[in-house]
Design an enzyme around this catalytic site. Structure first.
Site, PDB file in Angstrom:
ATOM      1  N   GLY A   8      -0.597  -5.903  -8.757  1.00 23.90           N
ATOM      2  CA  GLY A   8      -0.630  -4.455  -8.552  1.00 23.90           C
ATOM      3  C   GLY A   8      -1.104  -3.676  -9.769  1.00 23.90           C
ATOM      4  CG  ASN A  47       3.315  -9.795   0.031  1.00 22.54           C
ATOM      5  OD1 ASN A  47       3.984  -9.248   0.908  1.00 22.54           O
ATOM      6  ND2 ASN A  47       3.799 -10.092  -1.160  1.00 22.54           N
ATOM      7  CD1 TRP A  48      -0.341  -6.297   4.797  1.00 23.78           C
ATOM      8  CD2 TRP A  48       0.634  -5.906   6.771  1.00 23.78           C
ATOM      9  NE1 TRP A  48      -1.331  -6.263   5.754  1.00 23.78           N
ATOM     10  CE2 TRP A  48      -0.758  -6.021   6.974  1.00 23.78           C
ATOM     11  CE3 TRP A  48       1.460  -5.662   7.874  1.00 23.78           C
ATOM     12  CZ2 TRP A  48      -1.337  -5.900   8.241  1.00 23.78           C
ATOM     13  CZ3 TRP A  48       0.879  -5.544   9.137  1.00 23.78           C
ATOM     14  CH2 TRP A  48      -0.507  -5.664   9.313  1.00 23.78           C
ATOM     15  CE  LYS A  49       2.975  -7.149  -3.167  1.00 20.94           C
ATOM     16  NZ  LYS A  49       2.727  -6.928  -4.575  1.00 20.94           N
ATOM     17  CB  SER A  87      -5.448  -7.319  -9.246  1.00 20.33           C
ATOM     18  OG  SER A  87      -4.320  -6.545  -9.637  1.00 20.33           O
ATOM     19  N   GLY A 145      -2.076  -8.524  -2.034  1.00 18.40           N
ATOM     20  CA  GLY A 145      -1.217  -7.372  -1.762  1.00 18.40           C
ATOM     21  C   GLY A 145      -2.033  -6.172  -1.343  1.00 18.40           C
ATOM     22  N   GLY A 146      -2.302  -5.275  -2.281  1.00 18.87           N
ATOM     23  CA  GLY A 146      -2.968  -3.996  -1.999  1.00 18.87           C
ATOM     24  C   GLY A 146      -4.209  -4.119  -1.125  1.00 18.87           C
ATOM     25  CD  GLU A 202       6.176  -7.021  -5.621  1.00 15.35           C
ATOM     26  OE1 GLU A 202       6.416  -7.053  -4.402  1.00 15.35           O
ATOM     27  OE2 GLU A 202       5.035  -6.807  -6.087  1.00 15.35           O
ATOM     28  CD  GLU A 214       1.575 -13.456  -5.743  1.00 16.09           C
ATOM     29  OE1 GLU A 214       0.634 -12.972  -5.104  1.00 16.09           O
ATOM     30  OE2 GLU A 214       2.731 -13.017  -5.679  1.00 16.09           O
ATOM     31  CG  HIS A 252       6.367 -11.578  -4.359  1.00 12.93           C
ATOM     32  ND1 HIS A 252       6.478 -10.566  -5.265  1.00 12.93           N
ATOM     33  CD2 HIS A 252       5.062 -11.646  -4.006  1.00 12.93           C
ATOM     34  CE1 HIS A 252       5.274 -10.025  -5.447  1.00 12.93           C
ATOM     35  NE2 HIS A 252       4.403 -10.663  -4.696  1.00 12.93           N
TER      36      HIS A 252
HETATM   37  P1  13P Z   1      -1.746  -7.163  -5.478  1.00  7.94           P
HETATM   38  O1  13P Z   1      -2.847  -7.893  -4.744  1.00  7.94           O
HETATM   39  O2  13P Z   1      -1.514  -5.783  -4.965  1.00  7.94           O
HETATM   40  O3  13P Z   1      -1.927  -7.247  -6.954  1.00  7.94           O
HETATM   41  O4  13P Z   1      -0.396  -7.952  -5.140  1.00  7.94           O
HETATM   42  C1  13P Z   1      -0.391  -9.309  -5.279  1.00  7.94           C
HETATM   43  C2  13P Z   1       0.868  -9.828  -4.693  1.00  7.94           C
HETATM   44  O5  13P Z   1       1.940  -9.570  -5.192  1.00  7.94           O
HETATM   45  C3  13P Z   1       0.770 -10.631  -3.473  1.00  7.94           C
HETATM   46  O6  13P Z   1       1.975 -11.242  -3.183  1.00  7.94           O
END
Ligand code: 13P
Length: 258
Positions: free
Chosen positions: A180, A11-13, A220, A241-242, A103, A174, A101
C-alpha cells in the site's frame, strides 16, 4: 522444477459492499474473455470480506474465478466470538483463505504459530491456504529479511501435521514496506527472496515438491509493474491489494500474466 501455472489473487481487504460485486465481476469477465482464453495459463481469484462470500460466489459461478476468505480460525467450532471456522468457509463453497497477512500480524497480534494452526486446519478441510510472509522496513535495513522469512515458515510448519503437509498451499511473499506504499520490490529483489523461500521449502518438502509450489509476490503490484515481476523464474503470481479493486486495472494485470 515443476511447471507452475500463474496465480493472481486480489485481496480486497475491507473494501466493497454487496451492491458493488455484480458490476465488478461482469466488467472484469467481459474484459478478459471466457475461461478458454486464459485458464490454460493462469488461475485468478479474490480474497473477499465475509459479507461478500455468497454474492462473489454466485456472480462467478462456472467462470473459473476462485473466491477465498482473508482469514479463518483454526478451531472447528467453539466460543470464539466474531470468528469463522474452516468448516464454515468450506460450507460456503470457498476455495481457500489468505492467512498471516501482515495487517493481521500487525493489528491483531497474529503469531507464526497461529498462522501454522490455520494452515493446518484449512488444508485438512480441503481449502487452499495462502500463507503470507515478509519482512518490515527495519528488518530489511538490518539485513534480516531471510531470517525473518525462514522463521515465519519454520514456526508455522511446526503446527502443520503430516497429512496437512501433503495438501496444496501457496506462499505469498509480501514485504511489509511495499504494501500500500507504492514502493515495489524490484523484480531482482523479489526474485532473491522467492528463490530463498523455494530453497527453504525444499528442505521441508524436497526439491521436486518445492518446484511445484506457487510463490506469489505482493506489495504495490499493478498493471505497470506486473509483467516484469511475473517474468522472474520464481515469481509465480501476485497477491494484489489496491490494484485489484478496479476491474480494468485487474484485467490489465491478468493480460500481463498471459
Ligand atoms: P497493495 O497491492 O495495495 O500494496 O497490497 C498488497 C497486499 O497487501 C495484498 O495482500
Amino acid at each position: 522444477m515443476g511447471s507452475r501455472k500463474k496465480l493472481l489473487l486480489g485481496n480486497w481487504k475491507m473494501h466493497k459492499l454487496r451492491k458493488d460485486v455484480p458490476a465488478f465481476m461482469e466488467s472484469l469477465l467481459a474484459n478478459i474473455g471466457d475461461k478458454n482464453s486464459w485458464s490454460q495459463k493462469l488461475n485468478f481469484g479474490f480474497g473477499v470480506p465475509a459479507t461478500l462470500f455468497d454474492v462473489a460466489l454466485s456472480t462467478t459461478k462456472n467462470t473459473g474465478v476462485k473466491i477465498l476468505a482473508q482469514n479463518c480460525h483454526f478451531e472447528e467450532q467453539g466460543a470464539f466470538t466474531g470468528e469463522l471456522s474452516c468448516a464454515m468457509l468450506q460450507e460456503c463453497g470457498l476455495h481457500g483463505s489468505i492467512i498471516g497477512h501482515s495487517e493481521r500480524r500487525q493489528y491483531y497480534a497474529e503469531t507464526n504459530t497461529y498462522v501454522g494452526k490455520k494452515w493446518n486446519s484449512l488444508a485438512l478441510k480441503g481449502l487452499l491456504p495462502v500463507i503470507c510472509v515478509g519482512e518490515s522496513k527495519i528488518e530489511r535495513e538490518q539485513n534480516k529479511t531471510f531470517d525473518v522469512v525462514r522463521q515465519q515458515i519454520d514456526d508455522a510448519l511446526l503446527q502443520v501435521s503430516e497429512d496437512a503437509r501433503k495438501c496444496e498451499f501457496v506462499i505469498a511473499y509480501e514485504p511489509v514496506w511495499a504494501i500500500g506504499t507504492g514502493l515495489t520490490a524490484t523484480p531482482e529483489m523479489a526474485q532473491d527472496v522467492h528463490k530463498f523461500i523455494r530453497n527453504e521449502l525444499s528442505k521441508h518438502f524436497g526439491a521436486t515438491r518445492s518446484g511445484t509450489i506457487s510463490i506469489l509476490y505482493g506489495g504495490s503490484m499493478n498493471a505497470a509493474n506486473a509483467k516484469e515481476l511475473l517474468a522472474m523464474p520464481d515469481i509465480d503470481g501476485g497477491l494484489i491489494g489496491g490494484a485489484s479493486l478496479k476491474p480494468d486495472e485487474f484485467a490489465k494485470i491478468i493480460k500481463a500474466a498471459l
